[in-house]
Design a protein around this motif. Structure first.
Motif, PDB file in Angstrom:
ATOM      1  N   ILE A 176       3.567  -1.247  -6.546  1.00 17.26           N
ATOM      2  CA  ILE A 176       4.837  -0.534  -6.524  1.00 17.26           C
ATOM      3  C   ILE A 176       5.758  -1.081  -7.607  1.00 17.26           C
ATOM      4  O   ILE A 176       5.910  -2.296  -7.760  1.00 17.26           O
ATOM      5  CB  ILE A 176       5.531  -0.688  -5.155  1.00 17.26           C
TER       6      ILE A 176
ATOM      7  N   VAL B 120       4.965  -5.480  -4.888  1.00 14.54           N
ATOM      8  CA  VAL B 120       6.172  -4.699  -5.176  1.00 14.54           C
ATOM      9  C   VAL B 120       6.971  -5.401  -6.274  1.00 14.54           C
ATOM     10  O   VAL B 120       7.469  -6.508  -6.082  1.00 14.54           O
ATOM     11  CB  VAL B 120       7.051  -4.511  -3.925  1.00 14.54           C
TER      12      VAL B 120
ATOM     13  N   GLN C 252      10.296  -5.333  -8.512  1.00 16.43           N
ATOM     14  CA  GLN C 252      11.635  -4.763  -8.429  1.00 16.43           C
ATOM     15  C   GLN C 252      12.393  -4.985  -9.738  1.00 16.43           C
ATOM     16  O   GLN C 252      12.447  -6.107 -10.243  1.00 16.43           O
ATOM     17  CB  GLN C 252      12.401  -5.378  -7.263  1.00 16.43           C
TER      18      GLN C 252
ATOM     19  N   GLY D   1       3.143  -1.291  -0.236  1.00 12.45           N
ATOM     20  CA  GLY D   1       2.760  -2.520  -0.921  1.00 12.45           C
ATOM     21  C   GLY D   1       1.797  -3.358  -0.113  1.00 12.45           C
ATOM     22  O   GLY D   1       0.843  -3.935  -0.645  1.00 12.45           O
TER      23      GLY D   1
ATOM     24  N   ASN E  16       9.754  -0.622  -8.429  1.00 12.50           N
ATOM     25  CA  ASN E  16      10.965  -0.075  -7.836  1.00 12.50           C
ATOM     26  C   ASN E  16      12.134  -0.255  -8.796  1.00 12.50           C
ATOM     27  O   ASN E  16      12.533  -1.379  -9.099  1.00 12.50           O
ATOM     28  CB  ASN E  16      11.255  -0.789  -6.504  1.00 12.50           C
TER      29      ASN E  16
ATOM     30  N   MET F 142       9.733  -8.522   0.308  1.00 10.10           N
ATOM     31  CA  MET F 142       8.756  -7.572  -0.194  1.00 10.10           C
ATOM     32  C   MET F 142       7.457  -8.294  -0.556  1.00 10.10           C
ATOM     33  O   MET F 142       7.486  -9.440  -1.015  1.00 10.10           O
ATOM     34  CB  MET F 142       9.297  -6.850  -1.436  1.00 10.10           C
TER      35      MET F 142
ATOM     36  N   MET G 212       8.350   1.351   0.906  1.00  9.51           N
ATOM     37  CA  MET G 212       7.876   0.510  -0.206  1.00  9.51           C
ATOM     38  C   MET G 212       7.054  -0.660   0.309  1.00  9.51           C
ATOM     39  O   MET G 212       5.966  -0.952  -0.194  1.00  9.51           O
ATOM     40  CB  MET G 212       9.070  -0.058  -0.986  1.00  9.51           C
TER      41      MET G 212
END
Length: 522
Positions: A53, A68, A70, A47, A55, A64, A43
């Motif tokens: 991304i 990304v 989340q 990224g 997630n 991250m 990931m």
């Protein structure tokens, strides 16, 4: 010449995917902490290369990049909070524990909780994705999300894929030399072991369908929008572009793999970083005797360990010259020896990479065995469930580990195993040799995973990699239909020859017998 080389390098760099940005969904809503750890590096790497991304996971990962996003649908406690005691699971046996009705019911409830979460549907309704990556191990109940986006998909398994999964890619694994992850066999099996392995392999496929897949399919068809019209799990898996396996041919037994089944084992492994000062002081001052690292992973809690086991470990540790760092859920223990330090959390790879480490005592999870080899550390394995027996057996066969049965552990057995691993240099030597082998690759496992992920994006699902074996059933794949026809033809030929021989015998031998009787004197 120099300018030509630079131009080619720039061209290759752009070809490998940095010239486009894709929207990628990581579908891990039911992944445990160790499962998420497998995917975090991928990931992060994607990224950092500019891909957007999303997630879906019970774990919010740190460090991250901003590309990304989340989203936590359920917590780890929702997922494993009431899971059975691992020691009790061990007593039941691996197969019974995995297919225990209470375990299955618990996982089904976690699935339904995900499918009932409004945030889940916000993502499905508002987002568009170019690629879906799914941790297939326990996320079957959300597999129906894939066809909703009309995008290619990559399935990822945190262990070496069983035949029941790789078969969807036409990659059936021969049970003659690929042992089941639930057995302790090597790839060199006796006749009885091959028979057991074959029967278990077949039974596991049937049990997966009856206990997991059919229920999971029913759940996503009930909860997902327009679910009744979604394809079944077999069709969704059969349309996946690629399978990533967290395995490595050096550590796992070699097996035949098609081009769309990729080994990326060890993509989470990394060089050690500097430890926190208090921990580094304790380990660095262990001197020439070094230290032992003891961890039974993230699922086994201190409260699960029987008191007699705890005392066995403490009594043996107190007699060792080495210091011991022990992952434990509390940082105090009334009878703790001075050479033992407890910690609720430990940066495992940084500890394994410390120069003073002498031995890693572990439950034998695949990530732990991969990390021990990467850092060249001998292993004392005490498996509890799932594929851990196989992992430790493979490590034992690799020459860098010993296995002891944790349910039958005694002070004598534990101390003997520890001293053998510490005093016999062959274990440490073999661990260092394997560490060299797993690093001797044309590209790192993470670079390999990134390359093939972007390959699928660049080539619109890479259908040219698919084998026609995906469309063959069991009998066609193993040419049993051909064998049946040939055996039938052979039987017919044998029958006709037999009939012909009988006819000839009657015409020749019968006449002779008649002639003999005709001239016989009275």
């Amino acid at each position: 010449m120099a300018s030509s080389i630079i131009f080619q390098a720039v061209f290759l760099f752009s070809l490998l995917g940095t010239c486009f940005s894709a929207r990628i969904l990581f579908l891990l809503p039911l992944a445990t902490r160790s499962h998420v750890h497998v995917f975090e590096p991928l990931m992060k790497a994607l990224g950092e290369r500019g891909h957007e991304i999303t997630n879906l996971s019970p774990i919010i990962s740190s460090n991250m990049p901003p590309t990304v996003k989340q989203i936590q649908l359920i917590t780890v406690e929702d997922l494993i909070g009431s899971m059975p005691d691992p020691f009790e699971q061990r007593r039941r046996g691996t197969i019974r524990a995995m297919f225990n009705s209470s375990t299955i019911e618990h996982m089904n409830k976690a699935c339904i909780k995900v499918l009932e979460t409004p945030r889940f549907y916000e993502v499905l309704e508002k987002e568009k994705f170019d690629l879906i990556i799914v941790d297939i191990f326990i996320n079957y109940c959300v597999l129906g999300v894939i066809p909703m986006f009309n995008a290619p998909s990559i399935l990822v398994t945190t262990m070496s894929a069983p035949s029941s999964l790789s078969t969807a890619f036409g990659n059936r694994l021969p049970p003659s030399f690929v042992p089941s992850s639930l057995l302790k066999y090597t790839d060199e099996m006796t006749f009885l072991e091959r028979m057991t392995n074959t029967l278990l392999d077949t039974a596991m496929g049937l049990m997966m369908v009856s206990l997991f897949l059919s229920k999971s399919e029913a759940m996503y068809k009930e909860y997902l929008p327009n679910g009744k019209n979604l394809p079944g799990i077999d069709e969704i898996q059969g349309n996946a572009s690629m399978l990533f396996m967290n395995s490595h041919f050096t550590l796992n037994y070699p097996r035949p793999l098609l081009p769309d089944v990729i080994e990326v084992g060890g993509m989470h492994t990394k060089p050690p970083k500097k430890l926190p000062k208090d921990l580094d002081d304790f380990l660095s001052k262990s001197g020439k005797d070094g230290f032992i690292f003891f961890s039974l992973g993230s699922i086994v809690k201190a409260k699960n360990m029987p008191e007699e086991h705890r005392k066995i470990f403490l009594n043996v540790f107190s007699r060792l010259k080495q210091r011991v760092i022990w992952k434990w859920e509390t940082e105090t223990m009334p009878d703790l020896p001075p050479n033992v330090k407890l910690s609720k959390w430990l940066p495992q790879q940084d500890v394994l990479g410390h120069p003073n480490i002498r031995l890693f005592m572990t439950h034998g999870g695949l990530l732990s065995t991969q990390e021990s080899v990467y850092h060249g550390v001998p292993v004392l394995g005490m498996p509890l469930f799932a594929d851990q027996d196989l992992n430790v057996r493979q490590a034992e066969r690799g020459g860098y580990a010993k296995m002891i049965e944790i349910l039958d552990i005694t002070e004598e057995k534990l101390e003997s195993a520890i001293l053998e691993l510490l005093n016999d240099p062959a274990y440490a030597k073999k661990a260092k040799e394997l560490s060299t082998l797993v690093k001797d690759l044309p590209q790192t496992p993470l670079d390999k995973a990134v390359y093939w992920t972007e390959y699928v994006l660049r080539h619109k699902g890479a259908p040219h990699l698919r084998s026609a074996a995906r469309d063959l059933n069991f009998f066609q794949y193993y040419v049993l239909d051909v064998a049946a026809v040939l055996l039938g033809a052979l039987a017919l030929v044998i029958y006709l020859i037999s009939c012909c021989c009988k006819s000839i015998y009657r015409r020749t031998c019968g006449k002779k017998a008649t002639k003999h009787v005709h001239f016989k004197k009275e």
